[in-house]
Design a protein around this motif. Structure first.
Motif, short mmCIF file in Angstrom:
data_model
loop_
_atom_site.label_atom_id
_atom_site.label_comp_id
_atom_site.label_asym_id
_atom_site.label_seq_id
_atom_site.Cartn_x
_atom_site.Cartn_y
_atom_site.Cartn_z
N GLN A 41 4.32 -9.19 4.21
CA GLN A 41 3.28 -8.33 4.42
C GLN A 41 3.34 -7.82 6.03
OE1 GLN A 41 -0.81 -9.69 5.14
NE2 GLN A 41 -0.28 -11.74 4.16
N HIS A 42 2.17 -7.12 6.31
CA HIS A 42 2.43 -6.32 7.68
C HIS A 42 2.02 -7.38 8.82
CE1 HIS A 42 2.19 -3.03 10.59
NE2 HIS A 42 1.56 -3.62 10.95
N ALA A 43 0.97 -8.39 8.30
CA ALA A 43 0.55 -9.38 9.32
C ALA A 43 1.72 -10.23 9.86
CB ALA A 43 -0.55 -10.06 8.92
N ALA A 155 -2.65 3.89 2.22
CA ALA A 155 -3.04 3.55 0.67
C ALA A 155 -1.78 3.16 -0.14
CB ALA A 155 -3.81 4.54 0.00
N SER A 156 -0.54 3.55 0.54
CA SER A 156 0.66 3.05 0.05
C SER A 156 1.23 1.61 0.24
CB SER A 156 1.89 3.91 0.64
OG SER A 156 1.99 3.75 2.12
N GLY A 157 0.17 1.06 1.00
CA GLY A 157 0.58 -0.43 1.32
C GLY A 157 -0.13 -1.34 0.30
N GLY A 158 0.07 -2.54 0.71
CA GLY A 158 -0.44 -3.87 0.01
C GLY A 158 -1.94 -3.70 -0.35
N LEU A 159 -2.49 -3.83 1.02
CA LEU A 159 -4.17 -3.72 0.84
C LEU A 159 -4.42 -2.40 0.56
CD1 LEU A 159 -3.93 -6.52 2.32
CD2 LEU A 159 -5.56 -5.54 4.02
N GLY A 160 -4.08 -1.20 0.87
CA GLY A 160 -4.45 0.08 0.59
C GLY A 160 -4.48 0.31 -0.96
N ALA A 178 -1.26 9.27 2.44
CA ALA A 178 0.19 8.99 2.40
C ALA A 178 0.82 9.25 3.84
CB ALA A 178 0.84 9.57 1.17
N GLY A 179 1.71 8.59 3.99
CA GLY A 179 2.52 8.73 5.57
C GLY A 179 3.63 9.78 5.27
N ASP A 180 3.93 10.30 4.10
CA ASP A 180 5.03 11.24 3.88
C ASP A 180 4.91 11.81 2.37
OD1 ASP A 180 6.70 9.61 2.16
OD2 ASP A 180 7.70 8.62 4.18
N GLN A 182 7.44 11.82 0.10
CA GLN A 182 8.09 11.12 -0.89
C GLN A 182 7.06 9.96 -1.25
OE1 GLN A 182 11.68 10.38 -1.93
NE2 GLN A 182 10.09 9.84 -3.33
N LYS A 183 6.24 9.36 -0.54
CA LYS A 183 5.46 8.14 -0.79
C LYS A 183 4.17 8.67 -1.75
CE LYS A 183 5.92 4.93 2.68
NZ LYS A 183 5.36 4.21 3.76
N ALA A 184 3.80 10.07 -1.20
CA ALA A 184 2.68 10.85 -1.74
C ALA A 184 3.26 11.00 -3.51
CB ALA A 184 2.42 12.16 -1.23
N ILE A 241 -13.36 -1.62 8.42
CA ILE A 241 -12.09 -1.89 8.90
C ILE A 241 -11.39 -3.05 8.33
CG2 ILE A 241 -11.01 -2.44 11.23
CD1 ILE A 241 -13.64 -1.41 12.59
N LEU A 242 -10.25 -2.67 7.95
CA LEU A 242 -9.66 -3.79 7.34
C LEU A 242 -8.30 -4.31 7.92
CD1 LEU A 242 -9.92 -2.93 3.64
CD2 LEU A 242 -10.26 -5.07 4.45
N GLY A 243 -7.64 -3.23 8.67
CA GLY A 243 -6.65 -3.62 9.52
C GLY A 243 -6.05 -2.48 10.52
N PHE A 244 -4.99 -2.76 11.12
CA PHE A 244 -4.43 -1.89 12.23
C PHE A 244 -3.06 -1.48 12.05
CE2 PHE A 244 -7.61 -4.96 13.59
CZ PHE A 244 -9.06 -4.16 13.73
N ALA A 245 -2.60 -1.19 10.81
CA ALA A 245 -1.37 -1.22 10.71
C ALA A 245 -0.53 -0.10 11.53
CB ALA A 245 -0.70 -0.87 9.07
N GLY A 268 -16.35 -4.56 10.36
CA GLY A 268 -15.17 -5.22 10.06
C GLY A 268 -15.13 -6.29 8.98
N TYR A 269 -13.86 -6.48 8.36
CA TYR A 269 -14.11 -7.59 7.53
C TYR A 269 -12.91 -8.66 7.48
CZ TYR A 269 -14.20 -10.03 3.06
OH TYR A 269 -14.26 -10.98 2.15
N ARG A 270 -13.04 -9.83 7.87
CA ARG A 270 -11.94 -10.76 8.27
C ARG A 270 -11.97 -11.67 7.07
NH1 ARG A 270 -11.45 -15.23 12.92
NH2 ARG A 270 -9.49 -15.94 12.62
N PHE A 271 -11.24 -11.60 6.18
CA PHE A 271 -11.36 -12.18 4.77
C PHE A 271 -11.12 -13.67 4.85
CE2 PHE A 271 -8.77 -13.42 0.97
CZ PHE A 271 -9.93 -13.22 -0.09
N GLY A 272 -10.03 -14.26 5.65
CA GLY A 272 -9.82 -15.68 5.97
C GLY A 272 -11.02 -16.55 6.34
N GLY A 321 9.58 -0.24 8.93
CA GLY A 321 10.29 1.29 8.94
C GLY A 321 9.46 2.17 7.90
N ARG A 322 8.22 1.58 7.28
CA ARG A 322 7.29 2.37 6.39
C ARG A 322 8.37 2.66 5.26
NH1 ARG A 322 4.01 6.19 10.43
NH2 ARG A 322 2.76 6.66 8.75
N LYS A 323 9.24 2.11 4.95
CA LYS A 323 9.96 2.27 3.72
C LYS A 323 9.56 1.90 2.32
CE LYS A 323 14.43 2.17 6.38
NZ LYS A 323 15.48 1.40 6.51
#
Ligand SMILES: NC(=O)c1ccc[n+]([C@@H]2O[C@H](COP(=O)([O-])OP(=O)(O)OC[C@H]3O[C@@H](n4cnc5c(N)ncnc54)[C@H](OP(=O)(O)O)[C@@H]3O)[C@@H](O)[C@H]2O)c1
Length: 341
Positions: A41-43, A155-160, A178-180, A182-184, A241-245, A268-272, A321-323
């Motif tokens: 994941q991003h983290a 929104a295309s990512g794990g959390l989103g 969406a970033g692009d 294709q993902k949209a 605020i969930l993250g800063f990808a 903000g929300y820090r789950f752990g 690479g946001r693939k």
């Protein structure tokens, strides 16, 4: 065992390769888990680069040398020798999150793992192990209801993607960013949201127009776009605020007068950390999240499968690479082989 060890922080995590190290020996209160799957994941990228708040030399978390990785699924090999294990037994399939998941074995206490519900594979459980945070953000923090219009960044990512699905399950109207294109397209096909907007050009105007000029009630921000979120917001709207990808470790300066002008709530929300402080609440969150997974309201979006720890570097490169769309899972050890151990 084989593991991805960060010997020193790296600029490019795709260069990481597994090395052989001693297998871990559990403390008296720990389970030894044989890992069947892990899910980058991003983290993990930020951890490897030394850009995450967990890269703390004092606490020793994610400070070199450390084994990278967070989300995993596997099979219990041994239970705690102090007799503290009541619900979990040797041979149980479990999933969880703990630093050190990109390895063949991990030692964890009970708070880091959960039994995989019947009907869910190790692979699916692994893909979904990191996103209870999204459920909690939508249900407990933003308190989304069917009257709300919700905007999700990343929104295309794990959390989103899970933020979108949970908000839809609660009856809200959902706009996914969406970033692009294709993902949209993938997102329009799979996610059942009301609108997918590509984050380019006049995207803020598109959102304001979609809400008849009113703005959205809730923004779930996974990428670090609070100033833009304020521009999309309705009066009395709320931003979580969930993250800063998208921020590459550099934080945004927020125009607080704009918050005032819209009577906005920014939280903000820090789950752990919230789990460490409020374990009973955390149990309710997990029950709610797994309930939605089991009754099918949440459908894992498994975009990519990789095989072997040697492919973790490539998987991290694809993420950076946001693939990637949805989640990716790396197969570590075959479950049949683990069962024979
Ligand atoms: N609050 C918590 O407790 C908590 C827990 C876990 C993770 N997090 C954080 O939440 C954030 C999202 O995590 P995640 O696991 O959902 O990440 P992810 O699966 O990598 O998704 C992030 C999404 O952000 C978008 N994005 C925009 N700009 C980006 C950039 N420059 N680099 C990478 N992605 C970019 C990407 O979508 P497009 O390409 O479509 O724009 C991507 O799908 C991360 O910052 C992570 O550290 C927070």
């Amino acid at each position: 065992m084989k593991a991805i060890v960060v010997q020193e922080f790296v600029a490019n995590p795709s260069t990481l390769v597994p090395i052989s190290i001693s297998s871990p020996i559990p403390n008296v209160n720990q389970y030894l888990i044989s890992i069947t799957h892990c899910s980058p994941q991003h983290a993990d990228i930020l951890h490897a680069q030394g850009k995450h708040q967990n890269n703390d030399s004092k606490k020793g978390w994610c400070f070199p040398p450390f084994i990278l990785g967070y989300d995993f699924a596997g099979v219990i090999q041994t239970v705690p020798s102090d007799g503290s294990s009541h619900d979990l037994r040797k041979g149980d399939r479990v999933f969880g999150a703990a630093i050190g998941a990109f390895a063949e074995y991990i030692c964890v206490t009970a708070s880091s793992i959960r039994k995989i519900p019947e009907g869910l594979s190790n692979e699916t459980a692994c893909a979904m192990s990191g996103q209870a945070v999204s459920y909690a953000a939508v249900v407990n923090i933003a308190k989304v209801g069917k009257e709300d219009t919700v905007l999700v960044s990343g929104a295309s990512g794990g959390l989103g993607s899970v933020c979108c699905m949970v908000a839809k399950a609660l009856g809200a109207k959902v706009i996914a960013l969406a970033g692009d294109e294709q993902k949209a397209e993938y997102m329009r096909r799979d996610m059942g949201v009301d609108r997918v907007v590509v984050q380019k050009g006049d995207w803020i105007e598109q959102i304001v127009t979609f809400t008849d000029g009113r703005g959205v009630d809730v923004v779930l921000d996974n990428t670090g776009m609070v100033n833009d979120a304020i521009r999309c917001l309705a009066y009395f709207g709320r931003i979580v605020i969930l993250g800063f990808a998208a921020r590459k470790g550099v934080m945004e300066e927020v125009k607080t007068n704009k918050l005032l002008l819209k009577s906005a709530t920014l939280v903000g929300y820090r789950f752990g950390e919230s789990g460490r402080r409020y374990p009973d609440e955390m149990q309710r969150i997990w029950d709610g999240y797994l309930g939605m997974l089991q009754d099918g309201r949440l459908k894992p979006i498994l975009f990519g499968r990789y095989q072997g720890l040697q492919s973790v570097g490539r998987a991290l490169g694809d993420l950076a690479g946001r693939k990637v769309y949805g989640k990716i899972v790396v197969g570590v050890t075959d479950i049949e082989d683990v069962a024979k151990l």
